[in-house]
Motif scaffolding. Structure first.
Motif, PDB file in Angstrom:
ATOM      1  N   GLU A 152     149.675  18.256 -57.903  1.00  0.00           N
ATOM      2  CA  GLU A 152     148.787  18.502 -58.905  1.00  0.00           C
ATOM      3  C   GLU A 152     149.415  18.184 -60.261  1.00  0.00           C
ATOM      4  O   GLU A 152     148.667  17.714 -61.277  1.00  0.00           O
ATOM      5  CB  GLU A 152     148.056  19.586 -58.968  1.00  0.00           C
ATOM      6  N   ALA A 153     150.701  18.587 -60.300  1.00  0.00           N
ATOM      7  CA  ALA A 153     151.509  18.290 -61.752  1.00  0.00           C
ATOM      8  C   ALA A 153     152.137  16.825 -61.889  1.00  0.00           C
ATOM      9  O   ALA A 153     152.385  16.448 -63.100  1.00  0.00           O
ATOM     10  CB  ALA A 153     152.704  19.376 -61.935  1.00  0.00           C
ATOM     11  N   PHE A 190     154.014  24.010 -65.067  1.00  0.00           N
ATOM     12  CA  PHE A 190     154.218  22.643 -64.162  1.00  0.00           C
ATOM     13  C   PHE A 190     154.277  21.347 -64.971  1.00  0.00           C
ATOM     14  O   PHE A 190     154.398  20.198 -64.517  1.00  0.00           O
ATOM     15  CB  PHE A 190     153.407  22.598 -62.982  1.00  0.00           C
ATOM     16  N   GLU A 191     153.894  21.373 -66.220  1.00  0.00           N
ATOM     17  CA  GLU A 191     153.909  20.259 -67.278  1.00  0.00           C
ATOM     18  C   GLU A 191     155.265  19.712 -66.971  1.00  0.00           C
ATOM     19  O   GLU A 191     156.496  20.263 -67.190  1.00  0.00           O
ATOM     20  CB  GLU A 191     153.546  20.715 -68.464  1.00  0.00           C
ATOM     21  N   GLY A 192     155.244  18.380 -67.141  1.00  0.00           N
ATOM     22  CA  GLY A 192     156.341  17.716 -67.316  1.00  0.00           C
ATOM     23  C   GLY A 192     157.294  17.192 -65.890  1.00  0.00           C
ATOM     24  O   GLY A 192     158.253  16.795 -66.088  1.00  0.00           O
ATOM     25  N   LEU A 193     156.498  17.537 -64.999  1.00  0.00           N
ATOM     26  CA  LEU A 193     157.070  17.262 -63.651  1.00  0.00           C
ATOM     27  C   LEU A 193     156.606  15.964 -63.139  1.00  0.00           C
ATOM     28  O   LEU A 193     156.656  15.705 -61.986  1.00  0.00           O
ATOM     29  CB  LEU A 193     156.816  18.471 -62.727  1.00  0.00           C
ATOM     30  N   LYS A 194     155.849  15.090 -63.876  1.00  0.00           N
ATOM     31  CA  LYS A 194     155.174  14.016 -63.191  1.00  0.00           C
ATOM     32  C   LYS A 194     156.259  12.941 -62.875  1.00  0.00           C
ATOM     33  O   LYS A 194     157.187  12.650 -63.731  1.00  0.00           O
ATOM     34  CB  LYS A 194     154.285  13.123 -64.438  1.00  0.00           C
ATOM     35  N   SER A 195     156.217  12.211 -61.855  1.00  0.00           N
ATOM     36  CA  SER A 195     156.919  11.167 -61.157  1.00  0.00           C
ATOM     37  C   SER A 195     156.378   9.960 -62.198  1.00  0.00           C
ATOM     38  O   SER A 195     155.315   9.650 -62.364  1.00  0.00           O
ATOM     39  CB  SER A 195     156.484  11.092 -59.858  1.00  0.00           C
ATOM     40  N   THR A 196     157.122   9.018 -62.239  1.00  0.00           N
ATOM     41  CA  THR A 196     157.157   7.662 -62.844  1.00  0.00           C
ATOM     42  C   THR A 196     156.910   6.378 -62.185  1.00  0.00           C
ATOM     43  O   THR A 196     156.740   5.466 -62.723  1.00  0.00           O
ATOM     44  CB  THR A 196     158.158   7.753 -64.129  1.00  0.00           C
ATOM     45  N   PRO A 203     152.224   8.913 -57.461  1.00  0.00           N
ATOM     46  CA  PRO A 203     152.372  10.054 -58.126  1.00  0.00           C
ATOM     47  C   PRO A 203     151.143  11.192 -58.159  1.00  0.00           C
ATOM     48  O   PRO A 203     150.069  10.681 -58.145  1.00  0.00           O
ATOM     49  CB  PRO A 203     152.607   9.654 -59.653  1.00  0.00           C
ATOM     50  N   GLY A 204     151.242  12.331 -57.821  1.00  0.00           N
ATOM     51  CA  GLY A 204     150.124  13.370 -57.826  1.00  0.00           C
ATOM     52  C   GLY A 204     149.405  13.461 -56.500  1.00  0.00           C
ATOM     53  O   GLY A 204     148.662  14.211 -56.413  1.00  0.00           O
ATOM     54  N   THR A 205     150.360  12.821 -55.455  1.00  0.00           N
ATOM     55  CA  THR A 205     149.691  13.015 -54.096  1.00  0.00           C
ATOM     56  C   THR A 205     150.726  13.682 -53.105  1.00  0.00           C
ATOM     57  O   THR A 205     151.851  13.645 -53.368  1.00  0.00           O
ATOM     58  CB  THR A 205     149.385  11.816 -53.313  1.00  0.00           C
ATOM     59  N   SER A 231     153.172  30.184 -48.762  1.00  0.00           N
ATOM     60  CA  SER A 231     153.801  30.015 -50.112  1.00  0.00           C
ATOM     61  C   SER A 231     154.341  28.724 -50.530  1.00  0.00           C
ATOM     62  O   SER A 231     154.154  28.183 -51.649  1.00  0.00           O
ATOM     63  CB  SER A 231     154.740  31.041 -50.410  1.00  0.00           C
ATOM     64  N   ILE A 232     155.290  28.194 -49.537  1.00  0.00           N
ATOM     65  CA  ILE A 232     155.960  26.913 -49.911  1.00  0.00           C
ATOM     66  C   ILE A 232     154.933  25.840 -49.944  1.00  0.00           C
ATOM     67  O   ILE A 232     155.291  24.840 -51.038  1.00  0.00           O
ATOM     68  CB  ILE A 232     157.086  26.615 -48.698  1.00  0.00           C
ATOM     69  N   VAL A 233     154.115  25.692 -49.272  1.00  0.00           N
ATOM     70  CA  VAL A 233     152.978  24.864 -49.129  1.00  0.00           C
ATOM     71  C   VAL A 233     152.109  24.669 -50.780  1.00  0.00           C
ATOM     72  O   VAL A 233     151.698  23.614 -51.029  1.00  0.00           O
ATOM     73  CB  VAL A 233     152.252  24.575 -48.106  1.00  0.00           C
ATOM     74  N   GLN A 234     151.815  25.973 -50.765  1.00  0.00           N
ATOM     75  CA  GLN A 234     151.189  26.297 -52.251  1.00  0.00           C
ATOM     76  C   GLN A 234     151.923  25.412 -53.300  1.00  0.00           C
ATOM     77  O   GLN A 234     151.421  24.958 -54.141  1.00  0.00           O
ATOM     78  CB  GLN A 234     151.060  27.791 -52.496  1.00  0.00           C
ATOM     79  N   LEU A 235     153.160  25.956 -53.346  1.00  0.00           N
ATOM     80  CA  LEU A 235     154.167  25.280 -54.284  1.00  0.00           C
ATOM     81  C   LEU A 235     154.315  23.812 -54.403  1.00  0.00           C
ATOM     82  O   LEU A 235     153.904  23.289 -55.562  1.00  0.00           O
ATOM     83  CB  LEU A 235     155.503  25.774 -54.097  1.00  0.00           C
ATOM     84  N   LEU A 236     154.321  23.154 -53.115  1.00  0.00           N
ATOM     85  CA  LEU A 236     154.137  21.754 -53.033  1.00  0.00           C
ATOM     86  C   LEU A 236     152.659  21.269 -53.801  1.00  0.00           C
ATOM     87  O   LEU A 236     152.626  20.152 -54.465  1.00  0.00           O
ATOM     88  CB  LEU A 236     154.325  21.310 -51.643  1.00  0.00           C
ATOM     89  N   ARG A 237     151.803  21.936 -53.383  1.00  0.00           N
ATOM     90  CA  ARG A 237     150.454  21.545 -53.728  1.00  0.00           C
ATOM     91  C   ARG A 237     150.225  21.692 -55.249  1.00  0.00           C
ATOM     92  O   ARG A 237     149.907  20.421 -56.267  1.00  0.00           O
ATOM     93  CB  ARG A 237     149.544  22.679 -53.336  1.00  0.00           C
ATOM     94  N   LYS A 238     151.028  22.652 -56.027  1.00  0.00           N
ATOM     95  CA  LYS A 238     150.902  22.630 -57.616  1.00  0.00           C
ATOM     96  C   LYS A 238     151.871  21.623 -58.212  1.00  0.00           C
ATOM     97  O   LYS A 238     151.571  21.040 -58.975  1.00  0.00           O
ATOM     98  CB  LYS A 238     151.453  24.159 -57.706  1.00  0.00           C
ATOM     99  N   LEU A 239     152.716  21.340 -57.356  1.00  0.00           N
ATOM    100  CA  LEU A 239     153.836  20.181 -57.744  1.00  0.00           C
ATOM    101  C   LEU A 239     153.307  18.661 -57.737  1.00  0.00           C
ATOM    102  O   LEU A 239     153.127  18.029 -58.655  1.00  0.00           O
ATOM    103  CB  LEU A 239     155.063  20.215 -56.986  1.00  0.00           C
TER     104      LEU A 239
END
Length: 1486
Positions: free
Chosen positions: A1032-1033, A835-841, A872-874, A1022-1030
């Protein structure tokens, strides 16, 4: 409800819930005491005469309904409800118990038998064909056809069956509700279908025993099918019927012959409808259309209640409801479950229900629950015991997780599981392990004992006797003895005809459009043939008028083919409301009067404008046979359609039939010229007999003066005797200057006037035969063919084998696909680094945003000063009830709304710029993708279009692979998207929608609109878990979500809550276990939230969300006055100051609309479009078959045109039919191209993926190669059978004109019409109108010399004129003409002269030749000497060939430019076609 429940009535306990609808008719209408007990007499304000319940009774029925909706069999007998209600009601107004008790007593006293039945399933297994993963098809399969056939045979021989259900056992007693739980593909729908007897779709059959109170399923389906009802998950109704009409029809079809108190049918129907409508809250919708996704009508929840009421009107004993809450929000889903609870309590019926996302309140409505895992049963029992059963295994239900969600999660190996300490290696995890535990459990032993005890209690003979007696009482006396339908067949037809009239009246628009179109066509065609000459010159034109009339209504029959009614017919067939054949007959009968209106207007205008023989007999014979032919051909098309599985099949077969109708009416090619291999076609088509009778009516007894074809005539022949002249026209007699119409018809067509009324009888045979066959096919053919889900992989892709052995492959089913190809490892910690490199700027914030639209002459505010931010991150949730403005806010923030928008929307403190759309990701609620692309290709295309061109392609592709891993899509990355049911499933599509946005690497924000809509609870997790990981990234995410479960809700960081009117109720942190949020509401007046409650449902309840809920507090005002609001405002102001002072990021200065250049976009869009067509085998096949079949059909119809005069006409008509073939071909193009246009407009244009013009340009360029290839096949099939000039100087030039230039022309024309139309139906109408003008005025059916002066400009403007001129010119130039004996005109020369001497002056200035110039007794004259003479007659010349070649390029260039231009005007500038005056205003703004 005189049917369903069998009663045992005693003085101390009476079974109130009866399935006979008579309680609603007799007892609410007139519920007096039949026992004569004055002390218990009922005083109800409803009078039988009016059949309308008083307001008091209505409100009390509603009160009763509310109580019944919460009562289960666990709470004791239903009679206790009535005792409790009686105590609180005014006995003078409403006595609930007395109404139902009175009904039961009355039914027994009057000998009305009532039915009910329990259901037993023992060791049920079901098998189907293993289609879990298939290989996609391409056009390459056709090019290598022998190998494709070999491979198909090999695959068929190696195909295996898969087990859909295994070892299912079940017992449901009357009055019980059973909840069926399992993930999609677990076998829930199959379980219900087996229970309901819908087993014809299981290729491997069903094993085991299903019985209904001792009656086995085979007997039940044969004799009592109407008692078992399967209700699919979709609400299918006729959209233009009102709620009242829909319910009345269902009740009327099931009105028993013997009714309590012998109330009339009308009283019974009205009272039953009123009771259902009152219980289900539908009285206010009586006169509202039911509607559907495209027709405005009642709301989705109301439509669901209409479905329930309709199903109840069918008076079944056992109901199976399949995923009936699909698409409903939680509150509406609860209302649905409560409605089913009412049904089982009142009617003592048995209900099986599948629900994917069931809240605790819904779960509590049920009595028992069955849990399925990959087709295996892992639990069946009481709902209160289920949690304890799995707790003993070691599974603990998480706090605030609903029981249904907990049970479903057990069937997902990647679901949220909490396991007791010490049980980690003991708990079952696979379907086989769970099943093993179940089969060895005391609960299973108890179920088997209960089944045996119940079987001992019921007596099959008594059940059979009761059913037979009850059905005999309720059936009409005119029904067949063995029929299980309630009303007789004639009554069914009558009811369906009545409904048919109501449907047509409800959808008046289509009838009006068809009538107006007919009138316009009549005026245009009538004026084209205006006052056709009564001489021989007008004979061909008069035939053309009548031919056009027949052909026009034949085409209308083709246009009216529809399969929209099929799902409704399937449902009603399952409900046993009527014979399908009754509806087939009724649809023909009900539509005929409305077609008659159009035909009448059409013929009156056409008949008198064109100057046909104006006598009463001629008009009415033409009118009669036009009606007969229109109805017969409509019946023919409907008969063909009834035997087809889909509309594509029907259109292809009917299209070939239409070609036959066009050519074999005997207008284009007459009977003597027909070849024996196709001549029989003219005898089996009704149009030939109608055309004969209509021509007989027009020409019988008519003396046609020789119009300019008197031979010889002119200078030098002024004083020639009649015996020395002849009219050069078929049917002429030497020495006569006129031709008798009967002779013309006899020689030209072999028609006889005496056949007129013989043909009338033949037309009746056709009409009755077609309609009868349609009814027969409809009766026995299943209306809707369904199948299981299947993944389709790209051709040539070698996927990994899932099954390690043959046995496991046998049991492999769709649920396994779901596990293997869906959630995978569910983001285990070892994968976190991807998930690295997905940070919003950037930080996105909005301040006091308002959105206003024009409404009812004024304005309506949809968003009211909404403020907020995304960091970013929320992960921010956007919630609110339906209509609160969630999607509206999301679209406004994403710059996708059009209206009056005020307020600030800022990125890093600066206003958004043109790059905003492509720098953000927007995941729409609708998962719109190209079906023919794979998952990987879809992601790669998005990455290439959305990321900067300067980034190396290898880097973009590497990032795509990373996103595929993040989303766990590796296993199906090479699977085609396909359609739902044959392609990706709902969850996989949702992941692809998210992936398409993630590969664009949005550096600002990710928007998601209802990402969990339509998913089961585990897929949602599953979908919401994915959003949570994104998040956090480092991603910044704003997501609308509709009443999530407690476990999902707690994954979010922040909440923006809206109420109706787009007003903010709360914006801020949610807090650990929602403590921050709950503290805010409880502090401001809401009740305390219980520890077991779902916080999301709690806050919606607190603010009064829902259709009927209301609260006293104004939560918007509370928010505005709260310290949290003040803090939010201050935070936003601080961020704006800080970000503005900080300065702009370099990315914020990028103001370009597109990320890549035009030619870079062109390359990849063209590749995608070409790939799409290559893989769309049904489309390419239909295109190829149309060309080959039509080419051979036309070619061999006009085989070897020869050198006769008739051969000249046949060459012309062969060319004309080749040109007309462009019509169905353009319809095919439009139907395919609309998909790519809609995808671009719905999703891709909103993200600025590529320039809009590329949609058209690439579609055109991708179509052309196929048209060049298929037109070559058409050319070979058509040209060479005509046997005209095989040399290259002719055939090659014909090929150049038709197979290259004509293809370039009409492909652009079809796309141009499509791109100027708002939708496909409109494009079809515009296309028909355009082609009508182009074809009518090309000079074939009406020569330019006979056109009124006003219309000659259309002849010059029509491009088809020049195509006809060139193609006919190539075939007829310098072609010698040798007239047949029939075509020669005979006359005697003056005494002492040879024919050559006599005719020399005439032949020097006119066309034609004399067969024997030396003859002195009889001159045989042929009207043409060479094909060029005929070309001159039709205003053409071979010399125009290269002039017209230049015209083609002008038309082609115009079409391409117009195609792009009209799209810009109507879809980019969005100028309405209805208000062209807006065009100037739009351009002035620029």
């Amino acid at each position: 409800m005189s049917q369903d429940t069998d009663f045992s009535v005693s003085s101390d306990s009476q079974s109130i819930a009866s399935k006979d609808q008579s309680f609603s008719g007799a007892d609410i209408a007139n519920p007096h005491n039949r026992n004569g007990d004055n002390n218990s007499s009922l005083h109800i304000s409803t009078r039988r005469a009016s059949m309308v319940m008083s307001d008091d009774v209505k409100s009390q029925v509603e009160c009763l309904a509310k109580t019944l909706s919460r009562h289960t069999t666990r709470d004791g007998p239903v009679k206790d409800i009535f005792e409790n209600i009686e105590a609180s009601l005014d006995s003078d107004a409403f006595d609930a118990k007395a109404i139902f008790t009175s009904f039961v007593n009355g039914a027994n006293e009057q000998g009305i038998h009532l039915r009910k039945a329990g259901v037993i399933l023992e060791d049920i297994s079901a098998e189907g064909t293993d289609a879990s993963a298939l290989e996609g098809q391409t056009f390459g399969d056709i090019l290598s056809l022998p190998y494709t056939i070999y491979k198909a045979i090999k695959t068929k021989r190696q195909s295996k069956m898969r087990k859909i259900l295994q070892n299912i056992n079940c017992l449901a007693e009357p009055g019980e509700m059973v909840l069926v739980l399992g993930r999609p593909g677990a076998g829930c729908s199959s379980f219900l279908k087996v229970t309901a007897g819908e087993i014809d779709q299981f290729a491997g059959g069903v094993k085991g025993d299903v019985s209904y109170d001792g009656i086995y399923q085979d007997e039940m389906m044969k004799n009592y099918k109407s008692d078992v009802i399967y209700n699919g998950e979709l609400d299918v109704h006729f959209p233009y019927l009102t709620v009242k009409q829909t319910l009345d029809f269902a009740i009327a079809c099931k009105t028993p012959a013997k009714r309590v108190d012998d109330v009339s049918r009308a009283e019974y129907i009205a009272a039953t409808r009123d009771l259902f409508a009152t219980i289900f809250g539908l009285r206010h919708t009586y006169n509202t259309k039911v509607g559907n996704d495209f027709v405005r009508g009642v709301s989705g929840g109301e439509r669901k209640r209409v479905s329930i009421a309709e199903a109840l009107a069918a008076r079944g004993t056992i109901y199976c409801w399949d995923n009936a809450t699909r698409g409903l929000d939680a509150s509406t889903a609860l209302e649905y479950a409560q409605a089913i609870r009412i049904m089982t309590n009142l009617l003592e019926s048995t209900a099986f229900v599948t629900i994917y996302q069931a809240s605790e309140n819904i779960y509590e409505c049920f009595d028992k629950v069955v849990v399925l895992f990959a087709g295996r049963q892992i639990y069946y029992g009481k709902i209160n015991d289920a949690k304890d059963y799995f707790a003993r295994m070691g599974y603990i239900c998480p706090s605030r997780q609903s029981t249904a969600e907990f049970l479903t999660a057990l069937t997902d190996v990647n679901g949220l599981h909490i396991i007791k300490e010490g049980y980690e290696h003991k708990v079952p995890r696979t379907a086989e392990e769970f099943e093993h535990q179940w089969l060895n459990s005391p609960e299973f032993q108890q179920l088997q004992q209960d089944i045996q005890d119940y079987k001992d209690r019921v007596d099959a003979e008594k059940t059979r006797e009761l059913y037979q007696q009850s059905m005999n009482q309720e059936k009409s006396k005119y029904s067949r003895k063995k029929s299980y339908f309630t009303v007789s067949y004639p009554e069914q037809v009558k009811l369906c005809v009545q409904r048919g009239f109501q449907r047509i009246y409800g959808d008046k628009t289509s009838t009006i459009i068809n009538t107006v179109a007919a009138i316009v066509q009549a005026f245009v065609t009538g004026s084209l043939y205006y006052n056709s000459p009564s001489t021989t010159n007008g004979a061909f034109s008069r035939g053309g008028v009548l031919y056009f009339a027949l052909l026009y209504y034949s085409l209308l029959g083709l246009a009216n083919i529809s399969f929209d009614h099929r799902p409704i017919l399937q449902k009603h067939k399952g409900y046993s409301l009527y014979h399908p054949s009754a509806e087939a007959l009724a649809s023909t009968i009900s539509a005929m009067p409305f077609r008659l209106i159009g035909i009448t207007c059409f013929l009156i205008i056409l008949f008198f404008l064109s100057g046909l023989h104006r006598t009463a007999s001629t008009f009415f014979i033409v009118y009669l046979f036009l009606i007969m032919c229109a109805e017969a051909i409509n019946g023919l098309f409907e008969m063909i359609s009834s035997g087809c599985d889909n509309i594509a099949q029907a259109n292809s077969i009917c299209g070939i039939l239409m070609l036959a109708i066009s050519m074999y009416s005997t207008y284009m090619i007459q009977l003597p010229s027909m070849h024996p291999w196709f001549k029989w076609i003219s005898y089996i088509l009704p149009i030939r007999y109608s055309f004969e009778s209509m021509l007989n009516a027009e020409f019988h007894g008519r003396h046609m003066e020789c119009g300019g074809t008197l031979v010889p005539s002119g200078p030098g022949y002024e004083n020639v005797a009649n015996a020395n002249q002849v009219c050069a026209f078929v049917g002429s007699t030497p020495g006569q200057s006129w031709v008798l119409g009967d002779n013309y018809l006899r020689l030209q067509y072999t028609y006889e006037y005496k056949h007129t009324w013989r043909n009338f009888g033949i037309m009746w045979c056709f009409l009755i035969g077609y309609v009868g066959l349609k009814a027969l096919i409809t009766e026995f053919k299943r209306p809707v063919i369904s199948g299981g889900d299947a993944l389709i992989f790209k051709k040539g892709y070698k996927r990994s084998t899932i099954s390690s052995d043959e046995e496991s492959a046998d049991s492999y089913n769709v649920a396994d696909v779901k596990e293997k190809y869906s959630t995978g490892e569910s983001f285990s910690d070892e994968h976190d680094n991807i998930f690295e490199g997905l940070k919003s700027t950037g930080i996105f914030l909005w301040n006091k945003v308002c959105f206003t639209i024009p409404y009812d002459g004024g304005q309506r505010m949809l968003l009211d000063h909404v403020s907020g931010y995304c960091i970013p991150g929320t992960l921010t949730a956007l919630m609110g009830e339906s209509g609160a403005g969630k999607t509206t806010l999301l679209n406004t923030l994403a710059q996708r709304n059009v209206g009056i928008i005020t307020g600030d929307m800022l990125v890093n403190g600066r206003p958004i710029n043109a790059s905003f759309e492509r720098r953000t990701g927007y995941v729409q609620q609708q998962d719109v993708h190209i079906a023919e692309l794979t998952v990987r290709e879809s992601l790669q295309f998005s990455a290439r279009m959305r990321r900067a061109q300067s980034i190396p392609d290898s880097e973009k592709m590497a990032y795509v692979e990373k996103i595929i891993r993040i989303l766990d899509m590796e296993e199906y990355a090479e699977a085609l998207v396909g359609a739902v049911g044959r392609g990706l499933n709902v969850e996989q599509r949702k992941k692809l929608s998210i992936g398409v946005e993630l590969v664009a690497k949005p550096d600002l924000l990710l928007f998601l609109d209802e990402p969990t809509s339509g998913l089961d609870s585990q897929s949602s997790w599953s979908i919401v878990q994915l959003l949570r990981k994104l998040a956090e990234a480092g991603q910044s995410i704003l997501c609308t979500i509709h009443q999530p479960s407690a476990t999902l809700f707690e994954q979010f960081d922040r909440l923006l809550l809206l109420k109706k009117g787009g007003q903010t109720v709360y914006f801020g942190d949610i807090g650990q276990n929602s403590t921050t949020l709950l503290e805010y509401f409880e502090r401001n007046g809401a009740r305390k939230c219980d520890a077991k409650e779902n916080p999301a449902e709690y806050i919606l309840e607190a603010i009064g969300a829902g259709a009927t809920a209301s609260v006293n507090e104004d939560w918007h005002q509370i928010w505005k006055n709260s310290p949290e609001h003040t803090e939010t405002e201050q935070r936003i102001e601080e961020m704006i100051r800080d970000l503005t002072a900080k300065g702009a990021d370099s990315a914020d200065d990028d103001n370009s609309k597109y990320a890549t250049s035009y030619f870079y976009q062109f390359r990849y869009v063209w590749i995608r479009t070409a790939t799409t067509l290559w893989r769309d085998l049904p489309y390419i096949m239909s295109k190829m078959m149309l060309n080959i079949t039509a080419g051979l059909f036309i070619g061999f119809t006009f085989y070897d045109v020869g050198k006769t005069f008739t051969g000249l006409q046949n060459a012309l008509f062969a060319t004309f039919m080749a040109i007309v073939l462009s019509a169905p071909s353009m319809n095919q193009i439009q139907a395919r191209a609309i998909a790519s246009r809609e995808l671009f407009e719905v999703r891709e244009s909103k993200s600025n993926m590529f320039h809009w013009s590329l949609v058209m340009v690439t579609q055109y360029l991708s179509e052309i190669p196929y048209h060049l290839f298929f037109s070559t096949l058409f050319f070979v099939s058509l040209y060479f059978p005509l046997r005209i000039f095989f040399e290259a100087s002719r055939s090659a030039v014909f090929y150049l004109n038709y197979c290259i230039l004509f293809q370039l022309f009409y492909v652009a024309l079809g796309l141009m019409v499509l791109y100027m139309s708002p939708d496909l139906p409109s494009a079809n109408i515009l296309m028909g109108l355009t082609l009508s003008f182009l074809i009518s005025f090309c000079g074939v059916t009406q020569p330019e010399s006979l056109m009124p002066g006003f219309w000659t400009f259309m002849w010059k403007a029509s491009p088809y004129t020049y195509f006809v001129q060139n193609l006919v010119g190539i075939m007829l130039h310098e072609k010698p003409v040798i007239c047949s004996k029939k075509e020669l005109n005979y006359f005697a020369p003056p005494s002492g002269m040879t024919c050559g001497e006599y005719m020399e002056p005439f032949l020097n200035r006119s066309t034609g030749y004399i067969v024997d110039p030396s003859s002195t007794t009889e001159c045989a004259y042929c009207i043409y000497n060479v094909g060029d003479d005929y070309l001159t007659h039709i205003s053409s010349s071979y010399s125009y060939l290269w002039r017209n070649f230049g015209f083609y390029w002008a038309y082609i260039g115009f079409n391409i430019c117009a195609m792009i231009g009209v799209y810009y005007i109507f879809h980019v500038r969005k100028i309405s076609m209805i208000k062209p005056g807006n065009i100037l205003k739009k351009f002035k703004k620029n």
